[in-house]
Design a protein around this motif. Structure first.
Motif, mmCIF file in Angstrom:
data_model
loop_
_atom_site.group_PDB
_atom_site.id
_atom_site.type_symbol
_atom_site.label_atom_id
_atom_site.label_comp_id
_atom_site.label_asym_id
_atom_site.label_seq_id
_atom_site.Cartn_x
_atom_site.Cartn_y
_atom_site.Cartn_z
ATOM 1 N N GLY A 1 10.898 -19.780 -5.741
ATOM 2 C CA GLY A 1 12.003 -20.003 -4.815
ATOM 3 C C GLY A 1 12.306 -18.781 -3.976
ATOM 4 O O GLY A 1 12.624 -18.889 -2.781
ATOM 5 N N GLY A 2 12.193 -17.599 -4.577
ATOM 6 C CA GLY A 2 12.385 -16.367 -3.823
ATOM 7 C C GLY A 2 11.333 -16.200 -2.752
ATOM 8 O O GLY A 2 11.613 -15.718 -1.645
ATOM 9 N N GLY A 3 10.094 -16.607 -3.047
ATOM 10 C CA GLY A 3 9.031 -16.541 -2.055
ATOM 11 C C GLY A 3 9.291 -17.470 -0.883
ATOM 12 O O GLY A 3 9.059 -17.107 0.287
ATOM 13 N N ARG A 4 9.795 -18.667 -1.166
ATOM 14 C CA ARG A 4 10.127 -19.594 -0.082
ATOM 15 C C ARG A 4 11.206 -19.007 0.822
ATOM 16 O O ARG A 4 11.094 -19.046 2.058
ATOM 17 C CB ARG A 4 10.592 -20.937 -0.662
ATOM 18 N N ALA A 5 12.247 -18.452 0.187
ATOM 19 C CA ALA A 5 13.347 -17.881 0.970
ATOM 20 C C ALA A 5 12.873 -16.684 1.791
ATOM 21 O O ALA A 5 13.265 -16.522 2.961
ATOM 22 C CB ALA A 5 14.490 -17.486 0.044
ATOM 23 N N ALA A 6 12.054 -15.823 1.205
ATOM 24 C CA ALA A 6 11.567 -14.643 1.919
ATOM 25 C C ALA A 6 10.712 -15.052 3.110
ATOM 26 O O ALA A 6 10.814 -14.466 4.199
ATOM 27 C CB ALA A 6 10.771 -13.753 0.966
ATOM 28 N N ALA A 7 9.864 -16.060 2.923
ATOM 29 C CA ALA A 7 9.007 -16.507 4.027
ATOM 30 C C ALA A 7 9.837 -17.075 5.172
ATOM 31 O O ALA A 7 9.528 -16.836 6.357
ATOM 32 C CB ALA A 7 8.006 -17.544 3.526
ATOM 33 N N GLU A 8 10.867 -17.823 4.847
ATOM 34 C CA GLU A 8 11.754 -18.353 5.897
ATOM 35 C C GLU A 8 12.354 -17.208 6.710
ATOM 36 O O GLU A 8 12.391 -17.250 7.945
ATOM 37 C CB GLU A 8 12.866 -19.192 5.275
ATOM 38 N N GLN A 9 12.825 -16.168 6.013
ATOM 39 C CA GLN A 9 13.431 -15.037 6.715
ATOM 40 C C GLN A 9 12.399 -14.294 7.558
ATOM 41 O O GLN A 9 12.693 -13.871 8.687
ATOM 42 C CB GLN A 9 14.089 -14.087 5.713
ATOM 43 N N ILE A 10 11.195 -14.136 7.032
ATOM 44 C CA ILE A 10 10.144 -13.445 7.788
ATOM 45 C C ILE A 10 9.812 -14.215 9.062
ATOM 46 O O ILE A 10 9.703 -13.642 10.153
ATOM 47 C CB ILE A 10 8.892 -13.250 6.909
ATOM 48 N N LEU A 11 9.654 -15.533 8.952
ATOM 49 C CA LEU A 11 9.332 -16.340 10.128
ATOM 50 C C LEU A 11 10.452 -16.317 11.158
ATOM 51 O O LEU A 11 10.202 -16.294 12.372
ATOM 52 C CB LEU A 11 9.039 -17.781 9.708
ATOM 53 N N ASN A 12 11.696 -16.292 10.688
ATOM 54 C CA ASN A 12 12.837 -16.303 11.610
ATOM 55 C C ASN A 12 13.087 -14.943 12.242
ATOM 56 O O ASN A 12 13.360 -14.843 13.444
ATOM 57 C CB ASN A 12 14.100 -16.767 10.884
ATOM 58 N N ASP A 13 12.993 -13.874 11.424
ATOM 59 C CA ASP A 13 13.365 -12.545 11.906
ATOM 60 C C ASP A 13 12.177 -11.733 12.424
ATOM 61 O O ASP A 13 12.369 -10.781 13.193
ATOM 62 C CB ASP A 13 14.055 -11.751 10.784
ATOM 63 N N HIS A 14 10.975 -12.064 11.967
ATOM 64 C CA HIS A 14 9.786 -11.290 12.347
ATOM 65 C C HIS A 14 8.660 -12.252 12.736
ATOM 66 O O HIS A 14 7.604 -12.300 12.077
ATOM 67 C CB HIS A 14 9.354 -10.386 11.189
ATOM 68 N N PRO A 15 8.857 -13.020 13.801
ATOM 69 C CA PRO A 15 7.881 -14.058 14.168
ATOM 70 C C PRO A 15 6.515 -13.516 14.562
ATOM 71 O O PRO A 15 5.537 -14.259 14.597
ATOM 72 C CB PRO A 15 8.558 -14.770 15.349
ATOM 73 N N GLU A 16 6.427 -12.210 14.853
ATOM 74 C CA GLU A 16 5.148 -11.621 15.230
ATOM 75 C C GLU A 16 4.243 -11.345 14.033
ATOM 76 O O GLU A 16 3.073 -10.969 14.191
ATOM 77 C CB GLU A 16 5.401 -10.314 15.988
ATOM 78 N N THR A 17 4.734 -11.526 12.826
ATOM 79 C CA THR A 17 3.973 -11.241 11.606
ATOM 80 C C THR A 17 2.696 -12.071 11.549
ATOM 81 O O THR A 17 2.700 -13.271 11.833
ATOM 82 C CB THR A 17 4.840 -11.543 10.366
ATOM 83 N N THR A 18 1.594 -11.428 11.138
ATOM 84 C CA THR A 18 0.326 -12.154 10.972
ATOM 85 C C THR A 18 -0.160 -12.158 9.518
ATOM 86 O O THR A 18 -1.143 -12.844 9.208
ATOM 87 C CB THR A 18 -0.784 -11.539 11.848
ATOM 88 N N ALA A 19 0.504 -11.401 8.631
ATOM 89 C CA ALA A 19 0.094 -11.370 7.219
ATOM 90 C C ALA A 19 1.316 -11.087 6.354
ATOM 91 O O ALA A 19 2.168 -10.267 6.715
ATOM 92 C CB ALA A 19 -0.982 -10.313 6.975
ATOM 93 N N ILE A 20 1.388 -11.783 5.221
ATOM 94 C CA ILE A 20 2.490 -11.591 4.274
ATOM 95 C C ILE A 20 1.917 -11.173 2.929
ATOM 96 O O ILE A 20 1.032 -11.842 2.375
ATOM 97 C CB ILE A 20 3.320 -12.882 4.104
#
Length: 344
Positions: free
Chosen positions: A234-253
């Motif tokens: 669940g923490g991974g899901r929440a973190a990914a949502e925040q990364i996509l919303n706040d850092h849309p330029e990300t290409t690797a997690i």
């Protein structure tokens, strides 16, 4: 009333429950002669006071049982279940039973579980899971384990630096370094980290490895987008949502454990972000299901079952003057969840 620095005594329980010392003793020992209502009240008072019935004297007087007490952070996390499997395998070979407790990454509850295992007269205590950056959060557990061993018990830890017992230490920093290096070799420059809870030494060590790899390539760790969340799916899901919303330029997690990586992949799937053509994902641990995910997960392999066996092996040996340390090593396992950075 017991002082804050003093372990509650049986007399304190009797006083708070308004019963005699003998009645309190019978109730807590489960002996006859006390009504159910009174016994329940006495046990409730004992829990509220944090009373544990003479654990070390009881061990000496009665002899430790052939039981191994294993405390893990989270029973349903495959990382801990695989460690537990190793402990159980060796315990079975040695004619020992294993009692498993879950701390939920709560140091106060972990301490309570530790005290109850000692009160149950286990012969060996194993603690598995990350320690804490603040050594004060482990000082009480360290003191309990020291007293337990001074009175004949044995203890070992997995993934803990500061408990003062024999320890199996995962290769966290080197593993984090290998993950970041792998992604940069694929051309990724906009990397985010789905990190576990701040304050855990495992998180700090794995992040340190990622940061060192960036510095070796002339990049600043400040360039990393680090999102802290629960060290769970669940923490991974929440973190990914925040990364996509706040850092849309990300290409690797980089997910700092496989459970979080599973959550990251779940969010990417629901958001229709293709892996690895648009986003690469890596985990850490190589739990048994990592190869069966879609896509299969690139991760760091730790020998989790062997880690459990090694911890119990250490605890079965005589205590030494200085705690023994056993590093695990690591292996980067490249699968389908990583690929070249997308062209911009």
């Amino acid at each position: 009333m017991p002082r804050a620095s003093q372990r509650p005594r049986l007399v304190d329980v009797a006083e708070h429950a308004a019963v005699s010392l003998a009645t309190a003793s019978r109730a807590l020992a489960g002996r006859e002669g006390v009504s159910t209502e009174v016994a329940d009240r006495i046990r409730q008072v004992a829990r509220e006071l944090g009373y544990v019935a003479n654990p070390y004297a009881r061990t000496l007087a009665s002899g430790a049982t052939s039981t191994v007490g294993l405390i893990v952070h989270q029973v349903d996390d495959p990382y801990f279940s695989e460690i537990a499997a190793g402990v159980i395998q060796l315990a079975s070979e040695q004619g020992l039973l294993v009692q498993i407790c879950q701390s939920g990454r709560d140091p106060d509850y972990e301490l309570q579980q530790l005290r109850h295992l000692i009160a149950q007269r286990v012969g060996i205590v194993l603690i598995s899971g990350s320690g804490y950056d603040d050594p004060r959060m482990e000082s009480a557990a360290r003191a309990e384990l020291a007293a337990f061993q001074d009175h004949g018990g044995r203890a070992a830890a997995i993934g803990r630096h500061a408990l003062g017992v024999d320890a199996v230490l995962p290769d966290n920093e080197a593993g984090g370094h290998a993950l970041a290096q792998h992604l940069m070799d694929l051309g990724h420059r906009r990397i985010a980290v789905a990190a576990g809870s701040a304050g855990l030494t495992t998180v700090a060590d794995r992040l340190a490895g990622v940061s060192s790899a960036l510095r070796e390539r002339g990049r600043s760790p400040a360039d990393l987008a680090v999102v802290h969340s629960d060290f769970t799916r669940g923490g991974g899901r929440a973190a990914a949502e925040q990364i996509l919303n706040d850092h849309p330029e990300t290409t690797a997690i980089i997910a700092l454990n496989d459970a979080m990586a599973m959550g990251v992949l779940s969010t990417l799937r629901s958001r229709r972000v293709p892996v690895p053509t648009r986003m690469s994902v890596v985990g850490f641990d190589d739990v048994s299901v990592a190869a069966d995910l879609a896509p299969s997960l690139t991760t760091i392999r730790l020998p989790m079952t062997e880690m459990g066996r090694t911890a119990l092996t250490l605890a079965l040996k005589p205590r030494t003057a200085r705690p023994r340390r056993r590093p695990t090593g690591h292996l980067l396992v490249v699968r389908d969840s990583t690929g070249p950075a997308p062209r911009t």
